[in-house]
Scaffold this motif. Sequence first.
Motif, PDB file in Angstrom:
ATOM      1  N   ASP A  48       0.816  -1.211   0.000  1.00  0.00           N
ATOM      2  CA  ASP A  48       0.000   0.000   0.000  1.00  0.00           C
ATOM      3  C   ASP A  48       0.854   1.268   0.000  1.00  0.00           C
ATOM      4  N   THR A  63      -3.759  -0.725 -14.341  1.00  0.00           N
ATOM      5  CA  THR A  63      -4.849  -0.482 -13.402  1.00  0.00           C
ATOM      6  C   THR A  63      -6.008   0.232 -14.091  1.00  0.00           C
ATOM      7  N   MET A  67      -9.811  -1.178 -14.733  1.00  0.00           N
ATOM      8  CA  MET A  67     -10.986  -0.408 -14.331  1.00  0.00           C
ATOM      9  C   MET A  67     -11.956  -0.269 -15.498  1.00  0.00           C
ATOM     10  N   PHE A  98     -11.625  -6.311  -9.345  1.00  0.00           N
ATOM     11  CA  PHE A  98     -12.255  -4.997  -9.215  1.00  0.00           C
ATOM     12  C   PHE A  98     -13.776  -5.121  -9.163  1.00  0.00           C
ATOM     13  N   GLY A 102     -14.109  -3.623  -5.920  1.00  0.00           N
ATOM     14  CA  GLY A 102     -13.925  -2.227  -6.267  1.00  0.00           C
ATOM     15  C   GLY A 102     -12.502  -1.967  -6.733  1.00  0.00           C
ATOM     16  N   PRO A 103     -12.306  -0.927  -7.559  1.00  0.00           N
ATOM     17  CA  PRO A 103     -10.974  -0.655  -8.117  1.00  0.00           C
ATOM     18  C   PRO A 103     -10.012  -0.128  -7.062  1.00  0.00           C
ATOM     19  N   SER A 104      -8.773  -0.565  -7.153  1.00  0.00           N
ATOM     20  CA  SER A 104      -7.744  -0.143  -6.202  1.00  0.00           C
ATOM     21  C   SER A 104      -6.378  -0.540  -6.752  1.00  0.00           C
ATOM     22  N   VAL A 105      -5.420   0.378  -6.664  1.00  0.00           N
ATOM     23  CA  VAL A 105      -4.055   0.049  -7.075  1.00  0.00           C
ATOM     24  C   VAL A 105      -3.502  -1.078  -6.201  1.00  0.00           C
ATOM     25  N   VAL A 106      -3.831  -1.065  -4.922  1.00  0.00           N
ATOM     26  CA  VAL A 106      -3.331  -2.086  -4.008  1.00  0.00           C
ATOM     27  C   VAL A 106      -3.845  -3.466  -4.414  1.00  0.00           C
ATOM     28  N   LEU A 107      -5.114  -3.563  -4.831  1.00  0.00           N
ATOM     29  CA  LEU A 107      -5.653  -4.848  -5.277  1.00  0.00           C
ATOM     30  C   LEU A 107      -4.971  -5.322  -6.550  1.00  0.00           C
ATOM     31  N   GLN A 388       1.865  11.000  -6.292  1.00  0.00           N
ATOM     32  CA  GLN A 388       1.028  11.173  -5.102  1.00  0.00           C
ATOM     33  C   GLN A 388       1.313  12.478  -4.360  1.00  0.00           C
ATOM     34  N   LEU A 419      -4.776   8.142 -11.285  1.00  0.00           N
ATOM     35  CA  LEU A 419      -4.961   7.400 -10.044  1.00  0.00           C
ATOM     36  C   LEU A 419      -4.438   8.181  -8.840  1.00  0.00           C
TER      37      LEU A 419
END
Length: 539
Positions: A48, A63, A67, A98, A102-107, A388, A419
């Motif tokens: 994360d 990613t 999505m 996803f 749900g969408p997530s960079v970590v997933l 970020q 993202l």
Amino acid sequence: MAVRDVMRGWSRSAVRAESEAGGVRLSLMAALTAILAAALWTRFAFLDAPVAGFHLFNEGFYTNAAMLEARRGILSWLTQPGDFNNPPLYTLVVSLVFRAFGPSVVLARAVSAAAGVVAVFLTFLVGKALFSERIGLLAAAFLAVLPGAVLINSNAQVDSLFVALELAGIFVYVLSVRRKNDRLAFVAGALLGLALMTKLPAVLAVIGLAAWDTWRARGLSWLTRRRTLMLLGGFVAFGAPWHLVQLIRHGSQYLSAQQGVGSSFAWPNAVFWRVLLGEELLWMHWPPLAALVLAGLGFIAWKRTTGDKLLLSLIAVNLIFYIFFHMHTYYLLPLAPLTVLAAARIFDRLVDLVPRVAWPAFAALLPGLVLACFVMLAGQKLTPFSPQVIEPAIGSRARGADLWADPLIWGNVGPTLELSVPNMRVRKLPEGEELPVINDVARDRESFLVTPREATRSGTGRPFEKIASLEDTLHEVVVFGVAVSQVPPISYNIMMNGAWRVRWGAYPPSVFGVRTAESRPTGVFIYDVNEILGLRGVR
């Protein structure tokens, strides 16, 4: 009485042997569990954190693609793919995750990390099938904490899943040869076909297996065997349909994308050899293990058992490919399970010859590899800044604003920007255009530019005032209060992380973990677009 005593002795021996076998089996399971736990820990520890995404462009690309796929029809990947360059299996797997969570960079990273752990287990199985359980365990232990593998497995991109499927296909094909089971050869081909649905270099595994069969048979007699036809049948059945559909439905687009892949071809030069041998392979393994790998390669070239021939064939094919297609260093990942098997092969021999030296060396090598993993993860990779940091640098004005990305920035981290700045609308500055000629900047909203170039006033040459000069953070790993980090400036090529800097007594002995070592300028700036265009106060 004599016969009865003999029978009792046999019975006791059988019980003792069964008990010893059970103890060995229990020890094996305990060792394998510990290895897989280490693989999980190293790959998920920073999942994360921004530092896990060493290749930000790829991470954002895949990613975003997943999505999009999660919102499309169930067969859109086949009838109307969003990408003709990369086969769709990794994107499909991530899109299913996803859809569920749900969408997530970590997933997306978690899919790669999980595939990396599976690859560790498969490396054990391949080593066991080719050589012995001990060699399989040694190789799995090395791969579990191999710095380059941990780094790539922590990133959202196709390579981890591709390597896991490729290893599965190789393992099942070895079983089909040992058991003379042609049906297993079809399963092996199907797994390699799925690898081809993940990444095109899966073809290299089939070529490597063909080279192995040729070497074993001392000729091409294997071509007429049913096992070969079953392998190719499974490979084509599971790997070819997507490519054929795209060739028929979208011929020019598909061929153009594949032509782009071919443009990665390059003749190796002196710089390439220095980078490959002196930096890439050295730091992917960490120098002490790299030395063991080289010794292992010499050992298997000398012994040339059936298993050694398979390793040599696969390593040769992958190295030849990388020598001529060396645009991306993560192309080296398929080599990792093979090179650690070579290292395990020579180490197993050392255990037999000098066990009192070999096992303490092994006990010292593993913690060093773990430290190397986290030092590599703690160093930023490939791109000169983390997207970020943009929104915090702009502050409250970022919400609802446009973010214009300079072409140089877009080329490095474009897909990741969307993202990383969820409260802003990302827009690409057209190639060759300067801000004064852009006529679609919204006057009724904030607009900002992120660029590595100084924006100056025409005529006077005086620079505009910057909203922010972005900085990046160098991290260090702290163990017993000793801080270890990469020596700046860090190369942004993936494995080239240079030398280490060690600060003794930097923290109290009780301190463990990752700490911020220093911040440094990135040469990336944020400007107020409205101010540059003279729109400030006109709205």
